[in-house]
Design a protein around this motif. Structure first.
Motif, mmCIF file in Angstrom:
data_model
loop_
_atom_site.group_PDB
_atom_site.id
_atom_site.type_symbol
_atom_site.label_atom_id
_atom_site.label_comp_id
_atom_site.label_asym_id
_atom_site.label_seq_id
_atom_site.Cartn_x
_atom_site.Cartn_y
_atom_site.Cartn_z
ATOM 1 N N HIS A 260 2.099 15.178 9.215
ATOM 2 C CA HIS A 260 1.867 13.797 8.769
ATOM 3 C C HIS A 260 2.591 13.525 7.459
ATOM 4 C CE1 HIS A 260 -0.071 9.976 8.173
ATOM 5 N NE2 HIS A 260 -0.442 10.352 6.965
ATOM 6 N N LYS A 264 5.458 10.766 7.026
ATOM 7 C CA LYS A 264 5.171 9.650 6.102
ATOM 8 C C LYS A 264 6.289 9.512 5.078
ATOM 9 C CE LYS A 264 1.577 8.425 2.864
ATOM 10 N NZ LYS A 264 0.295 8.801 2.263
ATOM 11 N N GLU A 374 -3.279 6.283 8.742
ATOM 12 C CA GLU A 374 -1.830 6.063 8.535
ATOM 13 C C GLU A 374 -0.973 6.531 9.710
ATOM 14 O OE1 GLU A 374 -1.340 8.550 5.128
ATOM 15 O OE2 GLU A 374 -1.904 6.982 3.703
ATOM 16 N N SER A 375 -1.562 7.284 10.635
ATOM 17 C CA SER A 375 -0.730 7.993 11.619
ATOM 18 C C SER A 375 0.000 7.049 12.560
ATOM 19 C CB SER A 375 -1.576 8.986 12.418
ATOM 20 O OG SER A 375 -2.599 8.306 13.124
ATOM 21 N N ALA A 377 1.193 4.037 12.049
ATOM 22 C CA ALA A 377 2.373 3.496 11.365
ATOM 23 C C ALA A 377 3.428 4.584 11.196
ATOM 24 C CB ALA A 377 1.985 2.914 10.010
ATOM 25 N N ALA A 378 2.988 5.794 10.853
ATOM 26 C CA ALA A 378 3.941 6.893 10.661
ATOM 27 C C ALA A 378 4.686 7.188 11.955
ATOM 28 C CB ALA A 378 3.200 8.140 10.168
ATOM 29 N N SER A 410 -1.064 0.145 14.800
ATOM 30 C CA SER A 410 -1.209 0.230 13.345
ATOM 31 C C SER A 410 -1.722 -1.081 12.754
ATOM 32 C CB SER A 410 0.139 0.593 12.705
ATOM 33 O OG SER A 410 1.004 -0.534 12.706
ATOM 34 N N ASP A 412 0.189 -3.301 11.628
ATOM 35 C CA ASP A 412 1.154 -3.684 10.591
ATOM 36 C C ASP A 412 2.133 -4.701 11.199
ATOM 37 O OD1 ASP A 412 3.319 -3.842 8.815
ATOM 38 O OD2 ASP A 412 3.098 -1.767 8.167
#
Lengths: 427, 191
Positions: A260, A264, A374-375, A377-378, A410, A412
């Motif tokens: 991760h 990231k 966060e994963s 989006a990553a 995500s 986003d």
């Protein structure tokens, strides 16, 4: 013989109940493959619990006395010494058999450290293995046949072991296609491969780059070995030599935290497809992933057990040691030393159980929760980046679809817009 | 809509934990599914009760995401120990998943070939369910040993849900599916 002993102890644990249920009978059947022949035959013949107890006790006494008698008083004194946390600790004068092996191992160790140091979480993993001088003190690395395994941490030698076939594959795939067959033939022996790695630090560096996530997993075991005394007690014979499922889950989780961090900070990071799949699975549902991990170990490794099972076997071993008859001063000294080591190890196992619970309840769980957030989006950024460099339109399309799925997940909107814009341009 | 079929399922009275009681030869096996005896199991915190296969190995502990139970079996035959049935609860400390739809959507992001999220009927009750196939790897590598068939049923309860999952070698999963179905049929969320 150690596996037979452990299996007999597990059998004896089951047979200690006043009444056996269906699950006990089933568990006994599951142990059969690792029991001494006479006991296995008695299991097949469905002998009574009393008969099985008698046979198991006879064999346990025989095997235990083998282990007991094979240890000198000097070894018992060493085993009775407290285990100290932190630092690499005393190590037997293995694991390197020759100078070439030492050079290869040091090269692999150094390149592993270089690779992990490029990432923030990788530096956290390295810092856990610092020596007293504050500098990285990674364990030695040896190359040998692991019969299907890729790598492992050997707590007896306190060394990281890399499979010879996996290392050979790494070396040959770096060569030009026309040279691969000849190189593979030239390095078909373990020593030839070791000599090659010793002479070529770039080969070691390439292996480390391709297998950094794997190295994080095994180095986590090395950290566990320094952090907790349990593996050292196992190596000394003060605890049953089991593979702890709790330790494995921690190592796999740590490996995914590293992946991760890499994704990231650099979406272009190259990650092994299986490791990426595992990272994705863990981030979909940590509960389901843990269940799959427990199945993976329980179904394939007879020595994989949880702390609770190891503690139960240890309690029986201690009871047997306390009941051991002695008639000479040497025997009494031996018994006292064994009890000292085993009692301390039992307490350390109890402390480990509480410590693992605390670790999971707080810091590790916090890190996993943050990673989960966060994963998606990553992964979206990773697949988008991969799509920009895909070798053909079909692969571009597949990668962009994955990027879009993860971008949607995500939440986003800006990221989703970028992915869709790229999709539009690729049509 | 799907219906699961049982083999000789007899309902048992509610009762004891999985461990044997002193006054019976065994926590009485009152139900049978696919030749496997079932007993009534009571989760240690009282969160739920269900049937559990009497002859399988059981793990019940605190995982990183909360307490869980997992059974492994059957204990004989070529696929010995390769089947597992697990019970997890959502949301939990790590997984903030609140609905079956969210869990299914998450699994859809992986490379697994997922079924649709369907309604399944078991013993007259309807549940969301899905299934997929996934490779079984050894603990220390990525070789594919065999493919597993994974079936998941979700039981909504109090702002979340319980997930009951059956994972078995794809070639033989039907042999133990009735055990899973019996566990789902007898599953009683309590708190």
């Amino acid at each position: 013989m150690a596996t037979q002993r452990l299996s007999l102890e597990r059998l004896r644990l089951i047979l200690s109940k006043d009444e056996l249920g269906g699950s006990d009978t089933a568990a006994i059947q599951a142990l059969k493959g690792n029991l001494p022949e006479a006991v296995a035959k008695a299991v097949d013949a469905r002998k009574s619990a009393a008969d099985l107890r008698e046979l198991a006790d006879q064999d346990l006494a025989r095997i235990s006395s083998y282990f007991d008698a094979s240890r000198t008083l000097s070894e018992r004194r060493d085993a009775a010494q407290p285990v100290r946390a932190d630092g690499p600790g005393r190590r037997v004068p293995l694991p390197y058999f020759n100078e070439s092996e030492r050079l290869a191992g040091e090269s692999l160790s150094a390149t592993a450290a270089d690779r992990l140091a490029k990432d923030a979480f990788g530096r956290t993993v390295l810092a856990r293995l610092n020596g007293k001088d504050g500098k990285p003190a990674l364990p030695p690395v040896v190359i040998q046949d692991l019969d299907g395994g890729v790598a492992s941490y050997d707590y007896r030698r306190r060394a990281l072991v890399v499979d010879r076939t996996v290392m050979l594959m790494s070396v040959t795939e770096d060569a030009a296609p026309k040279d691969r067959a000849a190189l593979s033939k030239a390095l078909s022996s373990r020593q030839a491969l070791v000599d090659y790695i010793a002479r070529r630090p770039e080969a070691a560096a390439s292996f480390a780059a391709k297998n950094d996530a794997l190295l994080v997993h095994e180095l986590t075991h090395a950290w566990q070995d320094r952090r907790d005394p349990v593996m050292r007690e196992m190596a000394r014979g003060n605890l049953p030599q089991a593979m702890l499922i709790e330790y494995e889950i921690e190592a796999w989780t740590t490996k995914n935290l590293y992946i991760h961090s890499r994704l990231k900070h650099d979406p272009r990071s190259q990650v092994n497809i299986f490791e990426l799949e595992d990272y994705t699975n863990m981030n979909v549902s940590y509960s389901a992933w843990e269940s799959q991990m427990r199945t993976r170990y329980s179904s394939e490794m007879p020595d994989a057990m949880d702390i609770k099972t190891v503690a139960a076997i240890q309690a029986r071993r201690l009871a047997a040691a306390r009941a051991r008859a002695t008639s000479t001063t040497e025997e009494r000294t031996a018994k006292a030393l064994d009890l000292l080591g085993m009692t301390r190890a039992e307490r350390e196992l109890r402390e480990l159980s509480l410590a693992q619970k605390a670790r999971h309840e707080s810091p590790l769980t916090g890190m996993v929760a943050a990673m989960r957030a966060e994963s998606a989006a990553a992964l979206a950024e990773h697949y988008l980046s991969a799509a920009l460099h895909a070798p053909n339109p079909i692969e571009t399309s597949v990668l962009l679809r994955k990027a879009e799925d993860f971008a949607l997940e995500s939440g986003d909107k800006e990221l989703l817009a970028r992915v869709r814009a790229r999709k539009g341009r690729s049509r | 809509m799907k219906r699961f079929l049982f083999a000789a399922l007899l309902l048992a009275p509610a009762g004891c934990r999985r461990e044997e009681t002193a006054d019976t030869e065994l926590a009485p096996a009152k139900a049978v599914a696919s030749g496997q005896k079932l007993i009534t199991f009571e989760e240690k915190t009282g969160a739920f009760s269900c049937f559990a296969p009497a002859d399988w190995k059981m793990l019940e502990a605190d995982g990183s995401a909360g307490s869980f139970i997992q059974v492994f079996g059957p204990m004989e035959g070529p696929d010995r120990g390769k089947t597992s049935i697990s019970v997890n609860r959502y949301p939990n400390v790590v997984d903030k998943i609140r609905t079956p739809q969210e869990l299914w959507s998450g699994f859809k992001l992986t490379d697994k070939k997922m079924s649709a999220l369907e309604k399944t009927t078991i013993a007259g009750r309807e549940f969301p369910a899905f299934h997929y196939e996934a490779p079984q790897h050894p603990p220390n590598g990525w070789k594919v040993l065999y493919m597993n068939r994974v079936d998941t049923v979700m039981i909504p309860f109090e702002g979340g849900f319980f997930e009951i999952t059956h994972s078995a070698p794809a070639d033989s999963y039907k042999d133990t599916l009735p055990v899973f179905e019996a566990m789902v049929a007898g599953f009683q969320p309590k708190r």
